[in-house]
Design an enzyme around this catalytic site. Structure first.
Site, PDB file in Angstrom:
ATOM      1  N   ASP A   1      -1.629   3.557   2.228  1.00 42.77           N
ATOM      2  CA  ASP A   1      -2.271   2.598   3.129  1.00 42.77           C
ATOM      3  C   ASP A   1      -3.520   2.021   2.487  1.00 42.77           C
ATOM      4  O   ASP A   1      -4.214   1.215   3.106  1.00 42.77           O
ATOM      5  CB  ASP A   1      -2.647   3.286   4.449  1.00 42.77           C
ATOM      6  CG  ASP A   1      -1.497   3.249   5.444  1.00 42.77           C
ATOM      7  OD1 ASP A   1      -0.462   2.640   5.128  1.00 42.77           O
ATOM      8  OD2 ASP A   1      -1.628   3.824   6.537  1.00 42.77           O
TER       9      ASP A   1
ATOM     10  N   TRP B   1      -4.801  10.990   3.051  1.00 47.21           N
ATOM     11  CA  TRP B   1      -4.476   9.627   3.472  1.00 47.21           C
ATOM     12  C   TRP B   1      -5.334   8.625   2.675  1.00 47.21           C
ATOM     13  O   TRP B   1      -6.534   8.826   2.523  1.00 47.21           O
ATOM     14  CB  TRP B   1      -4.741   9.485   4.984  1.00 47.21           C
ATOM     15  CG  TRP B   1      -4.490   8.097   5.493  1.00 47.21           C
ATOM     16  CD1 TRP B   1      -3.290   7.464   5.554  1.00 47.21           C
ATOM     17  CD2 TRP B   1      -5.460   7.176   5.994  1.00 47.21           C
ATOM     18  NE1 TRP B   1      -3.447   6.204   6.065  1.00 47.21           N
ATOM     19  CE2 TRP B   1      -4.779   5.997   6.346  1.00 47.21           C
ATOM     20  CE3 TRP B   1      -6.852   7.240   6.173  1.00 47.21           C
ATOM     21  CZ2 TRP B   1      -5.417   4.880   6.868  1.00 47.21           C
ATOM     22  CZ3 TRP B   1      -7.489   6.129   6.698  1.00 47.21           C
ATOM     23  CH2 TRP B   1      -6.775   4.963   7.037  1.00 47.21           C
TER      24      TRP B   1
ATOM     25  N   CYS C   1       7.941   5.125   4.652  1.00 43.34           N
ATOM     26  CA  CYS C   1       6.492   5.084   4.791  1.00 43.34           C
ATOM     27  C   CYS C   1       6.103   6.260   5.671  1.00 43.34           C
ATOM     28  O   CYS C   1       6.828   6.611   6.603  1.00 43.34           O
ATOM     29  CB  CYS C   1       6.078   3.771   5.458  1.00 43.34           C
ATOM     30  SG  CYS C   1       4.325   3.676   5.875  1.00 43.34           S
TER      31      CYS C   1
ATOM     32  N   ASP D   1       3.964  -3.044  12.895  1.00 47.52           N
ATOM     33  CA  ASP D   1       3.749  -2.414  14.197  1.00 47.52           C
ATOM     34  C   ASP D   1       3.221  -3.433  15.220  1.00 47.52           C
ATOM     35  O   ASP D   1       2.493  -4.359  14.871  1.00 47.52           O
ATOM     36  CB  ASP D   1       2.710  -1.306  13.999  1.00 47.52           C
ATOM     37  CG  ASP D   1       2.663  -0.333  15.150  1.00 47.52           C
ATOM     38  OD1 ASP D   1       3.353  -0.551  16.145  1.00 47.52           O
ATOM     39  OD2 ASP D   1       1.918   0.653  15.035  1.00 47.52           O
TER      40      ASP D   1
ATOM     41  N   ASP E   1       8.540   4.166   9.358  1.00 42.37           N
ATOM     42  CA  ASP E   1       7.248   4.841   9.257  1.00 42.37           C
ATOM     43  C   ASP E   1       7.309   6.227   9.908  1.00 42.37           C
ATOM     44  O   ASP E   1       8.236   6.539  10.675  1.00 42.37           O
ATOM     45  CB  ASP E   1       6.186   3.967   9.953  1.00 42.37           C
ATOM     46  CG  ASP E   1       4.807   4.137   9.348  1.00 42.37           C
ATOM     47  OD1 ASP E   1       4.568   5.153   8.681  1.00 42.37           O
ATOM     48  OD2 ASP E   1       3.964   3.240   9.560  1.00 42.37           O
ATOM     49  N   MET E   2       6.297   7.050   9.663  1.00 48.68           N
ATOM     50  CA  MET E   2       6.222   8.407  10.226  1.00 48.68           C
ATOM     51  C   MET E   2       4.758   8.819  10.109  1.00 48.68           C
ATOM     52  O   MET E   2       4.314   9.154   9.017  1.00 48.68           O
ATOM     53  CB  MET E   2       7.122   9.315   9.379  1.00 48.68           C
ATOM     54  CG  MET E   2       7.475  10.629   9.979  1.00 48.68           C
ATOM     55  SD  MET E   2       6.140  11.803   9.906  1.00 48.68           S
ATOM     56  CE  MET E   2       6.985  13.286  10.295  1.00 48.68           C
TER      57      MET E   2
END
Ligand code: GLA
Length: 799
Positions: free
Chosen positions: A555, A208, A533, A376, A487-488
């Protein structure tokens, strides 16, 4: 063009030549019926003599290798370059297909019996009756039909040729004609045996916010595996793989590239045998995979795309870029430049309301932004990431006028409106989970491992898929929504579907379910721009790009990290699919300070957005952003479909710093955008050379940069070398002077030939080195960068 040569028609020993513009792929049928791979590389005039010259079948077998049969005692599968590989008949390398037969045995032996050639092959981009994506608009397709010599199991190898992009796709169909079921333990899409000399494998690994680190490993007899087991294609191991010769660089030498049109667990492996051959396989990860097909059923693998380039890795990358732009990304946005957007995530996280968003939107409009994206936090009780995924009802405390109310107001400002969703997920603390706990993936009676406080919905259940599609249809119809960020944010654990009798089918069936809902949704809303995403780049792959034309690459929005990440992506993905944003400084992931100039310059080599609270910017920042967005819009077509080259790929220079340099040149070579960035400033560094590539040698170009101004505060107490009075750094007077006076940046402005820029390069202004500063010196500290604009100058004949 696919050519078929007949060595001996009585024996059915055909040779198949798959030609693209610059490459040839050749294989032949041996008398034993096996498919021997002959060659993959730069275009060759093969002919039957070429077949003889490359077949390399020995009269006597080597050492203790296994002989295929008494009839073909000189055929040993361990040392044959094969088009398809199984286990149990002497090939002890990495297998492509492994089955458990009716009798429980695992040996298979696929023998050629026929072929089918489809000229002018066209596909709408999906498998017949399924949603598994495939590349569309191929030129020709060849289907090689094989049958197990002992059993009623058939195998079809499907090759599709994409001539202009030098790409060929491959996939496999397993057809069960046995009386009862067989189990597929491994079904990889491709097996390719190449000469192993000086071969290395490049992989793109990370985590990430650290996606796409470039690795290079020598191919030896020890297996090199690049695979994912996250349930997604993953940021740990992106499916892109390159095989290259040792000497190959961005500009020179041979390389093979591979990628898979698939978003789940993937696997690839390279291994040399002891006889100068290297095997490469790629497909669905066999780990935790076991798929049953009943009598008459077919299992079809995802499609793998491969390319070959003779002239270096830039050449290889450009093949992939063109392939993705012309044969993967589809529908309305495939050829349409993308809007500059503002995304609310790093600007507000979960803390916003309608007024805050509208204030930002107003500012954004003034800056030249075209699309406002609410990330979000807009639904259920979503004030943090512990709840409400699954409850896609607007939070009326934050948005009292609902989605429509907000969208209408954003539209009135002259901006399009977009939202964030994460449809595949559910929080345990949600109404959806309370109503349907059995819709989430979970092993009954066993504690589930947690990831970002959320669970994954079981998309292998039709009921769940239909529900999600209906919810998203409602959402997207309820307001004027023109963009969706899909997103996921978690990886898979505790694989289990209560609806499935065979749990080792879950991971693959999930991906098929995902493609089903994605296809239904994107086709119902063709004008909506979808952005993929998965915590940034955890699902950056050709499967997602078949549905969504761009992906949030990471990110991590730090300019230097992004330069590295975007360089990694560039090996296999075009700039037109990479979403990149200008964010705040200090950066939220690294706390690094970088100038707005660098933050823009890196993001400009992607689909540009802002991810910063524009309401908090000062006048200078606003002014600069306006200029930056305006110039991006002038050049975005070049970034969108120009030819991209890596000029420097971050390797350490002789002065000990690292530099990334890129250029994008428009197809007609009339415009280009070049970029350079360093990590560390080096004292007393000579003027940088900037040598580009891809311009027309015979054209003349105006080469220039953006005029910049730098704040006095960046020079610290050096101000006292010119000030008549002593100024204490950071004092009130220092700040006042800083407001009134800015230091001019260097100006690059010249008209030169394309041949000079391509072959010689130019010397940029000297860097500041402690010996004097004015507008002829580059203010070039740590993480500094520059963009250069290059435009054709047409001589006026009357001059
Ligand atoms: C993920 C995404 C981010 C943002 C957040 C919201 O981390 O990658 O861009 O959308 O989710 O929760």
């Amino acid at each position: 063009m696919i050519e078929i040569l007949d060595k001996n028609s009585a024996k059915n020993t055909k040779t198949f030549l798959l030609n693209t513009k610059n490459t040839t792929y050749a294989f032949t049928v041996l008398e034993s019926g096996h498919l021997a791979h002959l060659f993959y590389g730069a275009k060759c005039d093969f002919g039957l003599d070429g077949v003889k010259a490359t077949e390399g079948i020995n009269k006597y077998l080597a050492g203790n290798t296994i002989s295929y049969s008494s009839e073909y005692s000189n055929i040993g599968l361990e040392d044959l370059a094969l088009e398809v590989s199984t286990i149990g008949k002497g090939d002890i390398r990495e297998p492509q297909i492994c089955l458990t037969n009716i009798d429980g045995s695992t040996s298979n032996d696929f023998i050629y019996h026929d072929y089918e050639l489809i000229k002018g092959y066209s596909s709408n981009g999906y498998r017949h009756l399924t949603c598994m994506p495939e590349a569309f608009s191929g030129d020709e397709q060849l289907i090689i039909k094989l049958k197990d010599s002992q059993r009623n199991i058939y195998l079809e190898l499907v090759y599709t040729v994409f001539e202009d992009t030098d790409c060929i796709t491959r996939r496999v169909r397993i057809i069960n004609k046995e009386e009862t079921f067989i189990d597929i333990n491994r079904a990889l899409s491709l097996c390719l045996d190449l000469p192993s000399k000086n071969l290395s494998m490049m992989t793109f690994t990370g985590a990430w916010t650290r996606e796409m680190n470039v690795n290079e490993l020598k191919v030896t007899q020890n297996k090199i595996v690049n695979s994912s087991f996250t349930g997604t294609s993953s940021n740990r191991n992106n499916p892109l793989v390159i095989l290259k010769r040792k000497e190959t660089s961005d500009f020179y030498g041979e390389a093979y590239g591979f990628n898979i049109i698939y978003s789940g667990n993937h696997y690839s492996c390279a291994q040399a045998n002891g006889y100068g051959k290297a095997r490469f396989v790629m497909g669905i990860n066999p780990e935790n995979f076991d798929f049953r097909i009943e009598h008459d059923e077919i299992f079809e693998t995802p499609e793998v795309v491969m390319t070959f380039a003779k002239n270096g890795l830039n050449n290889l990358s450009q093949n992939f870029h063109e392939f993705i732009r012309n044969h993967i990304v589809r529908r309305t946005w495939a050829k349409k430049v993308r809007p500059v957007l503002l995304n609310s995530w790093e600007a507000c996280y979960f803390k916003f309301n309608e007024t805050k968003l509208l204030n930002m939107a107003k500012k954004a409009k003034d800056l030249g932004v075209e699309l406002f994206v609410m990330d979000d936090g807009w639904f259920g009780n979503r004030d943090n990431d512990t709840c409400s995924l699954g409850d896609w009802d607007v939070n009326l405390k934050k948005l009292p006028n609902g989605l429509k109310g907000l969208a209408d107001k954003i539209n009135e400002l002259g901006l399009e409106f977009g939202i964030w969703v994460e449809p595949e997920m559910v929080n345990v603390d949600s109404n959806l989970y309370r109503e349907h706990p059995d819709w989430a993936i979970k092993i009954p009676g066993i504690n589930h491992s947690e990831g970002r406080n959320q669970r994954i919905l079981n998309l292998t259940m039709e009921e769940v898929r239909d529900y999600l599609v209906a919810r998203i249809f409602d959402m997207l119809s309820s307001a004027n929504i023109k963009y969706v960020k899909w997103d996921m944010n978690r990886i898979f654990t505790d694989y289990y579907g209560i609806n499935l009798s065979r749990q080792k089918e879950m991971a693959h069936r999930y991906v098929l379910g995902l493609y089903d809902i994605m296809r239904r949704i994107v086709e119902e809303f063709p004008d909506v721009l979808f952005e993929g995403c998965a915590s940034g780049g955890n699902r950056f792959d050709l499967g997602i790009l078949s549905f969504m034309p761009q992906i949030w690459a990471s990110d991590n929005t730090d300019a230097w990290c992004r330069a590295k990440i975007q360089t990694g992506y560039s090996y296999g993905y075009p700039t037109s699919v990479i979403a990149a944003h200008i964010s705040a400084s200090p950066n939220h992931q690294t706390l690094r300070n970088t100038l707005q100039e660098s933050r823009f310059n890196v993001a400009a080599f992607g689909m540009l957005g802002l991810e910063v609270n524009v309401s908090d910017l000062n006048d200078d920042q606003i002014q600069l952003l306006k200029e930056q967005i305006a110039i991006y819009k002038k050049y975005r077509d070049v970034i969108f479909d120009g030819d991209y080259y890596r000029l420097s790929n971050g390797e350490e220079t002789e002065f000990g710093n690292c530099v990334y340099e890129w250029i994008c040149v428009s197809k007609d070579k009339t415009k280009a955008l070049a970029f350079t960035m360093q990590d560390k400033a080096v004292a007393n560094q000579p003027n940088a050379w900037l040598r580009v590539t891809g311009l027309d040698d015979n054209k003349k170009y105006h080469f220039f940069n953006m005029s910049n101004k730098y704040e006095i505060k960046h020079f610290g107490d050096l101000i006292n070398t010119v000030s008549p009075i002593h100024i204490k750094p950071d004092s009130a007077i220092h700040r006042v002077i800083g407001k009134l006076k800015k230091m001019d940046g260097e100006v690059e402005d010249m008209v030169v030939s394309g041949s000079l820029l391509n072959n010689c390069g130019i010397r940029l202004h000297q860097n500041y080195a402690g010996t004097g500063y004015d507008g002829d010196v580059r203010f070039y500290q740590d993480f500094a960068s520059r963009l250069f604009f290059i435009e054709e100058v047409v001589d006026n004949e009357n001059d």
